[in-house]
Design a protein around this motif. Structure first.
Motif, PDB file in Angstrom:
ATOM      1  N   THR A 143       0.839  -1.198   0.000  1.00 29.75           N
ATOM      2  CA  THR A 143       0.000   0.000   0.000  1.00 29.75           C
ATOM      3  C   THR A 143       0.871   1.244   0.000  1.00 29.75           C
ATOM      4  O   THR A 143       1.712   1.425   0.888  1.00 29.75           O
ATOM      5  CB  THR A 143      -0.922   0.022   1.228  1.00 29.75           C
ATOM      6  N   TYR A 144       0.662   2.108  -0.993  1.00 33.15           N
ATOM      7  CA  TYR A 144       1.481   3.310  -1.141  1.00 33.15           C
ATOM      8  C   TYR A 144       1.134   4.335  -0.068  1.00 33.15           C
ATOM      9  O   TYR A 144      -0.022   4.487   0.328  1.00 33.15           O
ATOM     10  CB  TYR A 144       1.274   3.900  -2.536  1.00 33.15           C
TER      11      TYR A 144
ATOM     12  N   ASP B 291       0.776   7.568   0.135  1.00 38.79           N
ATOM     13  CA  ASP B 291      -0.240   8.606  -0.069  1.00 38.79           C
ATOM     14  C   ASP B 291      -1.646   8.059   0.146  1.00 38.79           C
ATOM     15  O   ASP B 291      -2.528   8.763   0.669  1.00 38.79           O
ATOM     16  CB  ASP B 291      -0.134   9.191  -1.480  1.00 38.79           C
ATOM     17  N   ASP B 292      -1.870   6.807  -0.240  1.00 36.92           N
ATOM     18  CA  ASP B 292      -3.167   6.183  -0.011  1.00 36.92           C
ATOM     19  C   ASP B 292      -3.404   5.967   1.480  1.00 36.92           C
ATOM     20  O   ASP B 292      -4.518   6.172   1.989  1.00 36.92           O
ATOM     21  CB  ASP B 292      -3.258   4.854  -0.758  1.00 36.92           C
TER      22      ASP B 292
ATOM     23  N   ASN C 249      -4.252  -1.904   0.140  1.00 37.36           N
ATOM     24  CA  ASN C 249      -4.478  -1.616  -1.276  1.00 37.36           C
ATOM     25  C   ASN C 249      -5.554  -2.516  -1.876  1.00 37.36           C
ATOM     26  O   ASN C 249      -6.007  -2.291  -2.999  1.00 37.36           O
ATOM     27  CB  ASN C 249      -3.163  -1.787  -2.055  1.00 37.36           C
TER      28      ASN C 249
ATOM     29  N   PHE D 194     -12.944   5.344   1.347  1.00 38.25           N
ATOM     30  CA  PHE D 194     -11.513   5.110   1.104  1.00 38.25           C
ATOM     31  C   PHE D 194     -11.319   4.317  -0.188  1.00 38.25           C
ATOM     32  O   PHE D 194     -11.897   3.244  -0.358  1.00 38.25           O
ATOM     33  CB  PHE D 194     -10.917   4.341   2.280  1.00 38.25           C
ATOM     34  N   GLU D 195     -10.490   4.850  -1.088  1.00 36.86           N
ATOM     35  CA  GLU D 195     -10.224   4.192  -2.361  1.00 36.86           C
ATOM     36  C   GLU D 195      -8.740   4.307  -2.706  1.00 36.86           C
ATOM     37  O   GLU D 195      -8.304   5.332  -3.232  1.00 36.86           O
ATOM     38  CB  GLU D 195     -11.062   4.815  -3.488  1.00 36.86           C
ATOM     39  N   PRO D 196      -7.928   3.293  -2.398  1.00 43.15           N
ATOM     40  CA  PRO D 196      -6.518   3.352  -2.783  1.00 43.15           C
ATOM     41  C   PRO D 196      -6.383   3.409  -4.301  1.00 43.15           C
ATOM     42  O   PRO D 196      -7.115   2.732  -5.020  1.00 43.15           O
ATOM     43  CB  PRO D 196      -5.943   2.055  -2.211  1.00 43.15           C
ATOM     44  N   ARG D 197      -5.432   4.209  -4.775  1.00 42.58           N
ATOM     45  CA  ARG D 197      -5.319   4.462  -6.213  1.00 42.58           C
ATOM     46  C   ARG D 197      -3.973   4.062  -6.801  1.00 42.58           C
ATOM     47  O   ARG D 197      -3.819   4.047  -8.028  1.00 42.58           O
ATOM     48  CB  ARG D 197      -5.547   5.957  -6.487  1.00 42.58           C
ATOM     49  N   THR D 198      -2.993   3.749  -5.975  1.00 44.45           N
ATOM     50  CA  THR D 198      -1.626   3.595  -6.463  1.00 44.45           C
ATOM     51  C   THR D 198      -1.238   2.133  -6.588  1.00 44.45           C
ATOM     52  O   THR D 198      -1.221   1.400  -5.599  1.00 44.45           O
ATOM     53  CB  THR D 198      -0.634   4.307  -5.525  1.00 44.45           C
TER      54      THR D 198
END
Length: 335
Positions: A224-225, A227-228, A263, A312-316
Protein backbone atom coordinates in the motif's frame (compact mmCIF):
# COMPACT_ATOMS: atom_id res chain seq x y z
CA UNK A 1 -7.45 21.38 14.51
CA UNK A 2 -4.56 20.90 16.89
CA UNK A 3 -3.45 17.26 16.49
CA UNK A 4 -0.99 15.29 18.60
CA UNK A 5 0.93 12.86 16.39
CA UNK A 6 3.09 10.18 18.00
CA UNK A 7 5.93 8.73 15.97
CA UNK A 8 6.10 12.02 14.06
CA UNK A 9 9.67 11.29 12.95
CA UNK A 10 8.64 7.85 11.70
CA UNK A 11 7.60 6.91 8.19
CA UNK A 12 3.80 7.15 8.41
CA UNK A 13 3.81 9.74 11.19
CA UNK A 14 5.96 12.07 9.09
CA UNK A 15 3.65 11.85 6.08
CA UNK A 16 0.49 12.27 8.16
CA UNK A 17 2.00 15.30 9.92
CA UNK A 18 3.02 16.88 6.61
CA UNK A 19 -0.49 16.41 5.21
CA UNK A 20 -2.15 17.92 8.27
CA UNK A 21 0.20 20.91 8.19
CA UNK A 22 -0.38 21.45 4.47
CA UNK A 23 -4.13 21.72 5.00
CA UNK A 24 -3.71 24.21 7.84
CA UNK A 25 -3.88 22.12 11.01
CA UNK A 26 -1.50 22.56 13.92
CA UNK A 27 0.61 19.50 14.76
CA UNK A 28 2.34 18.65 18.02
CA UNK A 29 4.70 15.81 17.13
CA UNK A 30 6.41 13.53 19.64
CA UNK A 31 8.97 10.80 19.06
CA UNK A 32 11.65 9.10 21.15
CA UNK A 33 14.09 9.08 18.19
CA UNK A 34 15.34 5.64 19.20
CA UNK A 35 18.03 3.83 17.23
CA UNK A 36 15.97 0.91 15.86
CA UNK A 37 17.10 2.28 12.51
CA UNK A 38 19.27 5.25 11.50
CA UNK A 39 18.36 8.31 13.55
CA UNK A 40 19.74 10.49 10.74
CA UNK A 41 16.70 9.54 8.62
CA UNK A 42 14.36 10.56 11.43
CA UNK A 43 16.12 13.91 11.79
CA UNK A 44 15.87 14.41 8.02
CA UNK A 45 12.12 13.84 8.16
CA UNK A 46 11.79 16.36 10.99
CA UNK A 47 13.81 18.85 8.97
CA UNK A 48 11.34 18.44 6.11
CA UNK A 49 8.46 19.17 8.48
CA UNK A 50 10.20 22.39 9.48
CA UNK A 51 10.48 23.68 5.93
CA UNK A 52 8.10 26.38 4.72
CA UNK A 53 6.63 24.22 1.95
CA UNK A 54 5.47 21.52 4.36
CA UNK A 55 4.78 23.84 7.29
CA UNK A 56 3.23 26.88 5.66
CA UNK A 57 1.28 27.89 8.75
CA UNK A 58 4.23 27.55 11.12
CA UNK A 59 2.15 25.08 13.05
CA UNK A 60 4.60 22.25 13.76
CA UNK A 61 5.99 21.72 17.24
CA UNK A 62 8.22 18.78 18.09
CA UNK A 63 9.12 17.28 21.46
CA UNK A 64 11.47 14.37 21.95
CA UNK A 65 9.96 12.06 24.54
CA UNK A 66 9.44 8.34 25.07
CA UNK A 67 5.67 7.95 25.40
CA UNK A 68 6.15 4.65 27.25
CA UNK A 69 7.51 6.73 30.17
CA UNK A 70 4.32 8.21 31.57
CA UNK A 71 6.10 10.61 33.93
CA UNK A 72 8.19 12.10 31.12
CA UNK A 73 5.18 12.13 28.78
CA UNK A 74 2.99 14.00 31.26
CA UNK A 75 5.76 16.53 31.85
CA UNK A 76 6.26 17.20 28.14
CA UNK A 77 2.54 17.58 27.47
CA UNK A 78 1.86 19.77 30.48
CA UNK A 79 0.22 22.96 29.27
CA UNK A 80 -0.21 21.67 25.69
CA UNK A 81 -3.64 21.66 24.07
CA UNK A 82 -4.76 19.27 21.33
CA UNK A 83 -8.15 18.23 20.02
CA UNK A 84 -7.36 14.80 18.56
CA UNK A 85 -4.56 12.21 18.63
CA UNK A 86 -3.01 10.13 15.87
CA UNK A 87 -1.02 7.46 17.70
CA UNK A 88 1.37 5.94 15.16
CA UNK A 89 4.46 5.50 17.32
CA UNK A 90 5.37 1.92 18.20
CA UNK A 91 8.18 -0.59 18.19
CA UNK A 92 7.79 -2.04 14.72
CA UNK A 93 9.12 -5.19 13.08
CA UNK A 94 8.04 -8.82 13.30
CA UNK A 95 11.55 -10.29 13.31
CA UNK A 96 13.00 -7.82 15.81
CA UNK A 97 10.28 -8.78 18.29
CA UNK A 98 11.86 -12.23 18.52
CA UNK A 99 15.26 -10.72 19.30
CA UNK A 100 14.20 -7.95 21.66
CA UNK A 101 10.77 -8.74 23.16
CA UNK A 102 10.98 -6.28 26.06
CA UNK A 103 11.09 -3.33 23.66
CA UNK A 104 7.61 -4.34 22.46
CA UNK A 105 6.26 -4.76 25.97
CA UNK A 106 7.39 -1.24 26.80
CA UNK A 107 6.53 0.69 23.63
CA UNK A 108 3.47 -1.16 22.36
CA UNK A 109 1.71 -2.06 25.59
CA UNK A 110 2.78 0.50 28.21
CA UNK A 111 3.05 3.16 25.51
CA UNK A 112 -0.41 2.48 24.10
CA UNK A 113 -1.95 2.57 27.56
CA UNK A 114 -0.22 5.87 28.30
CA UNK A 115 -1.58 7.45 25.12
CA UNK A 116 -5.17 6.40 25.69
CA UNK A 117 -4.87 7.62 29.28
CA UNK A 118 -3.82 10.97 27.84
CA UNK A 119 -6.84 10.82 25.54
CA UNK A 120 -9.18 9.98 28.39
CA UNK A 121 -7.84 12.61 30.81
CA UNK A 122 -7.75 15.35 28.14
CA UNK A 123 -11.20 14.35 26.81
CA UNK A 124 -9.95 14.36 23.23
CA UNK A 125 -12.50 14.19 20.45
CA UNK A 126 -10.94 11.17 18.76
CA UNK A 127 -7.88 8.91 18.99
CA UNK A 128 -6.74 7.09 15.84
CA UNK A 129 -4.12 4.40 16.46
CA UNK A 130 -1.99 1.99 14.46
CA UNK A 131 -2.70 -1.70 14.62
CA UNK A 132 -1.33 -4.18 12.08
CA UNK A 133 -2.28 -6.87 9.59
CA UNK A 134 0.05 -9.09 11.63
CA UNK A 135 -2.85 -9.71 14.03
CA UNK A 136 -4.32 -12.13 11.44
CA UNK A 137 -1.48 -14.57 12.18
CA UNK A 138 -1.61 -17.73 10.11
CA UNK A 139 -5.11 -17.07 8.81
CA UNK A 140 -5.24 -18.79 5.40
CA UNK A 141 -8.63 -17.41 4.37
CA UNK A 142 -8.11 -14.50 1.99
CA UNK A 143 -8.78 -11.64 1.92
CA UNK A 144 -8.40 -10.83 5.63
CA UNK A 145 -11.64 -9.43 7.06
CA UNK A 146 -11.99 -7.38 10.24
CA UNK A 147 -14.57 -9.94 11.36
CA UNK A 148 -12.02 -12.78 11.22
CA UNK A 149 -10.69 -14.33 14.44
CA UNK A 150 -7.33 -12.87 15.44
CA UNK A 151 -6.42 -14.91 18.50
CA UNK A 152 -3.50 -16.91 17.07
CA UNK A 153 -0.65 -14.41 16.57
CA UNK A 154 2.61 -15.74 15.11
CA UNK A 155 4.87 -13.10 16.66
CA UNK A 156 5.09 -11.02 19.82
CA UNK A 157 4.68 -7.90 17.68
CA UNK A 158 1.33 -9.22 16.46
CA UNK A 159 0.29 -10.13 20.01
CA UNK A 160 1.02 -6.60 21.26
CA UNK A 161 -1.04 -5.08 18.46
CA UNK A 162 -4.00 -7.34 19.25
CA UNK A 163 -3.64 -6.43 22.92
CA UNK A 164 -3.73 -2.73 21.96
CA UNK A 165 -7.05 -3.28 20.20
CA UNK A 166 -8.48 -4.95 23.31
CA UNK A 167 -7.24 -2.17 25.60
CA UNK A 168 -8.77 0.43 23.31
CA UNK A 169 -12.09 -1.42 23.28
CA UNK A 170 -12.08 -1.41 27.09
CA UNK A 171 -11.45 2.34 27.26
CA UNK A 172 -14.08 3.05 24.65
CA UNK A 173 -16.57 1.02 26.68
CA UNK A 174 -15.69 2.41 30.12
CA UNK A 175 -14.97 6.04 29.26
CA UNK A 176 -16.71 6.46 25.87
CA UNK A 177 -13.41 7.61 24.35
CA UNK A 178 -13.90 7.60 20.54
CA UNK A 179 -11.18 5.53 18.89
CA UNK A 180 -10.33 4.06 15.49
CA UNK A 181 -7.80 1.25 15.10
CA UNK A 182 -6.16 0.78 11.70
CA UNK A 183 -4.72 -2.55 10.65
CA UNK A 184 -1.96 -1.43 8.30
CA UNK A 185 -0.75 -3.77 5.61
CA UNK A 186 2.68 -3.42 3.93
CA UNK A 187 3.20 0.33 3.56
CA UNK A 188 5.88 1.69 1.22
CA UNK A 189 6.94 4.91 -0.47
CA UNK A 190 9.36 7.85 -0.17
CA UNK A 191 10.88 8.34 3.29
CA UNK A 192 10.19 4.66 4.07
CA UNK A 193 11.88 2.48 6.68
CA UNK A 194 15.31 0.92 6.06
CA UNK A 195 14.25 -2.40 7.60
CA UNK A 196 11.47 -2.94 5.04
CA UNK A 197 11.87 -5.16 1.98
CA UNK A 198 11.40 -2.33 -0.52
CA UNK A 199 14.39 -0.42 0.91
CA UNK A 200 16.56 -3.51 1.41
CA UNK A 201 15.97 -4.77 -2.14
CA UNK A 202 16.55 -1.37 -3.73
CA UNK A 203 19.76 -0.81 -1.78
CA UNK A 204 21.16 -4.24 -2.65
CA UNK A 205 20.24 -4.04 -6.35
CA UNK A 206 21.80 -0.59 -6.78
CA UNK A 207 24.96 -1.77 -4.99
CA UNK A 208 25.19 -4.96 -7.06
CA UNK A 209 24.62 -7.17 -4.03
CA UNK A 210 22.36 -10.27 -3.87
CA UNK A 211 18.96 -9.92 -2.25
CA UNK A 212 17.57 -12.29 0.37
CA UNK A 213 14.13 -13.49 -0.74
CA UNK A 214 12.40 -15.31 2.10
CA UNK A 215 9.71 -17.93 1.68
CA UNK A 216 11.58 -19.10 -1.43
CA UNK A 217 9.90 -16.14 -3.14
CA UNK A 218 6.46 -17.76 -2.79
CA UNK A 219 4.93 -14.93 -0.79
CA UNK A 220 2.27 -12.34 -1.52
CA UNK A 221 1.80 -8.95 0.10
CA UNK A 222 -0.81 -6.22 0.04
CA UNK A 223 1.59 -3.36 -0.80
CA UNK A 224 0.00 0.00 0.00
CA UNK A 225 1.48 3.31 -1.14
CA UNK A 226 1.99 5.94 1.54
CA UNK A 227 -0.24 8.61 -0.07
CA UNK A 228 -3.17 6.18 -0.01
CA UNK A 229 -2.46 5.36 3.63
CA UNK A 230 -2.40 9.05 4.58
CA UNK A 231 -5.73 9.62 2.85
CA UNK A 232 -7.25 6.82 4.90
CA UNK A 233 -5.75 7.94 8.21
CA UNK A 234 -6.94 11.52 7.74
CA UNK A 235 -10.42 10.39 6.67
CA UNK A 236 -10.65 8.40 9.90
CA UNK A 237 -9.33 11.30 11.98
CA UNK A 238 -11.94 13.65 10.55
CA UNK A 239 -14.83 11.24 11.19
CA UNK A 240 -14.91 9.91 14.78
CA UNK A 241 -17.14 6.89 15.42
CA UNK A 242 -20.52 7.83 16.84
CA UNK A 243 -21.46 6.68 20.34
CA UNK A 244 -24.91 5.52 19.30
CA UNK A 245 -25.03 1.84 20.26
CA UNK A 246 -24.78 0.76 16.62
CA UNK A 247 -22.31 -2.02 15.86
CA UNK A 248 -19.12 -0.50 14.39
CA UNK A 249 -16.61 -2.03 11.98
CA UNK A 250 -14.81 -4.63 14.06
CA UNK A 251 -17.94 -5.55 16.02
CA UNK A 252 -17.92 -2.94 18.80
CA UNK A 253 -21.01 -1.17 20.14
CA UNK A 254 -18.74 1.32 21.92
CA UNK A 255 -17.33 4.35 20.04
CA UNK A 256 -14.48 2.14 18.77
CA UNK A 257 -14.07 0.75 15.28
CA UNK A 258 -11.34 -1.25 13.56
CA UNK A 259 -10.55 -1.04 9.86
CA UNK A 260 -8.22 -2.79 7.47
CA UNK A 261 -6.31 -0.16 5.52
CA UNK A 262 -4.56 -1.63 2.50
CA UNK A 263 -4.48 -1.62 -1.28
CA UNK A 264 -6.91 -4.55 -1.59
CA UNK A 265 -4.51 -6.21 -4.05
CA UNK A 266 -2.25 -9.11 -3.10
CA UNK A 267 0.95 -8.89 -5.17
CA UNK A 268 3.42 -11.68 -5.78
CA UNK A 269 6.74 -10.84 -4.11
CA UNK A 270 8.66 -11.71 -7.29
CA UNK A 271 6.51 -9.27 -9.27
CA UNK A 272 7.38 -6.50 -6.83
CA UNK A 273 11.08 -7.32 -7.17
CA UNK A 274 10.77 -7.19 -10.97
CA UNK A 275 9.31 -3.68 -10.75
CA UNK A 276 12.22 -2.60 -8.54
CA UNK A 277 14.67 -4.09 -11.03
CA UNK A 278 13.07 -2.16 -13.86
CA UNK A 279 13.12 1.09 -11.86
CA UNK A 280 16.77 0.55 -10.91
CA UNK A 281 17.77 -0.50 -14.41
CA UNK A 282 19.51 -3.57 -13.02
CA UNK A 283 18.75 -7.25 -12.48
CA UNK A 284 18.85 -8.69 -8.97
CA UNK A 285 20.67 -11.81 -7.91
CA UNK A 286 18.00 -13.56 -5.85
CA UNK A 287 19.05 -15.71 -2.91
CA UNK A 288 16.03 -17.87 -2.03
CA UNK A 289 15.67 -18.57 1.68
CA UNK A 290 13.05 -20.31 3.85
CA UNK A 291 10.31 -18.50 5.75
CA UNK A 292 11.48 -16.67 8.84
CA UNK A 293 9.95 -17.31 12.28
CA UNK A 294 6.89 -15.16 12.92
CA UNK A 295 6.34 -14.31 9.26
CA UNK A 296 3.23 -15.12 7.21
CA UNK A 297 3.13 -16.25 3.60
CA UNK A 298 0.26 -14.12 2.26
CA UNK A 299 -1.54 -10.91 3.18
CA UNK A 300 -4.59 -9.43 1.45
CA UNK A 301 -6.86 -6.72 2.88
CA UNK A 302 -10.62 -6.69 2.64
CA UNK A 303 -11.21 -2.92 2.85
CA UNK A 304 -14.98 -3.06 2.42
CA UNK A 305 -15.74 -1.47 5.81
CA UNK A 306 -13.55 1.64 5.38
CA UNK A 307 -14.72 1.99 1.77
CA UNK A 308 -18.35 1.89 2.87
CA UNK A 309 -18.00 4.20 5.86
CA UNK A 310 -15.43 6.73 4.64
CA UNK A 311 -15.12 6.32 0.89
CA UNK A 312 -11.51 5.11 1.10
CA UNK A 313 -10.22 4.19 -2.36
CA UNK A 314 -6.52 3.35 -2.78
CA UNK A 315 -5.32 4.46 -6.21
CA UNK A 316 -1.63 3.59 -6.46
CA UNK A 317 -0.40 0.34 -8.01
CA UNK A 318 3.12 -0.97 -7.49
CA UNK A 319 3.82 -0.12 -11.14
CA UNK A 320 3.37 3.55 -10.20
CA UNK A 321 4.46 3.56 -6.56
CA UNK A 322 7.68 1.51 -6.67
CA UNK A 323 9.45 3.78 -9.21
CA UNK A 324 8.54 6.78 -7.05
CA UNK A 325 10.22 5.13 -4.10
CA UNK A 326 13.33 4.19 -6.10
CA UNK A 327 13.60 7.74 -7.46
CA UNK A 328 13.33 9.18 -3.95
CA UNK A 329 15.86 6.66 -2.62
CA UNK A 330 18.43 7.60 -5.25
CA UNK A 331 17.92 11.31 -4.58
CA UNK A 332 18.14 10.90 -0.81
CA UNK A 333 21.42 9.02 -1.02
CA UNK A 334 22.95 11.39 -3.54
CA UNK A 335 22.23 14.48 -1.45
Amino acid sequence: MRVLVTGAAGFIGFHVSRHLLARGDKVLGIDSLNDYYAVTLKHARLAELGKDGANSNGGFTFKQVDFSDHVALDAQLDGEHFDRIVHLGAQAGVRYSIENPRAYLQANLAGHLNMIEIGRNRRVEHLVYASSSSVYGGNDTLPFRVEDRVDQPLSLYAATKKADELISETYAHLYRLPQTGLRFFTVYGPWGRPDMAMWLFTKAILEGQPIDVFGEGRMRRDFTYIDDIVAGVVACLDNPPADDGVVKAGGSISPHRIYNIGNSRSEDLNDMISVIEQACGRTATRRLLPMQPGDVRDTFADIGAIQRDLGFEPRTTIADGVPRFVHWYQGYHSA
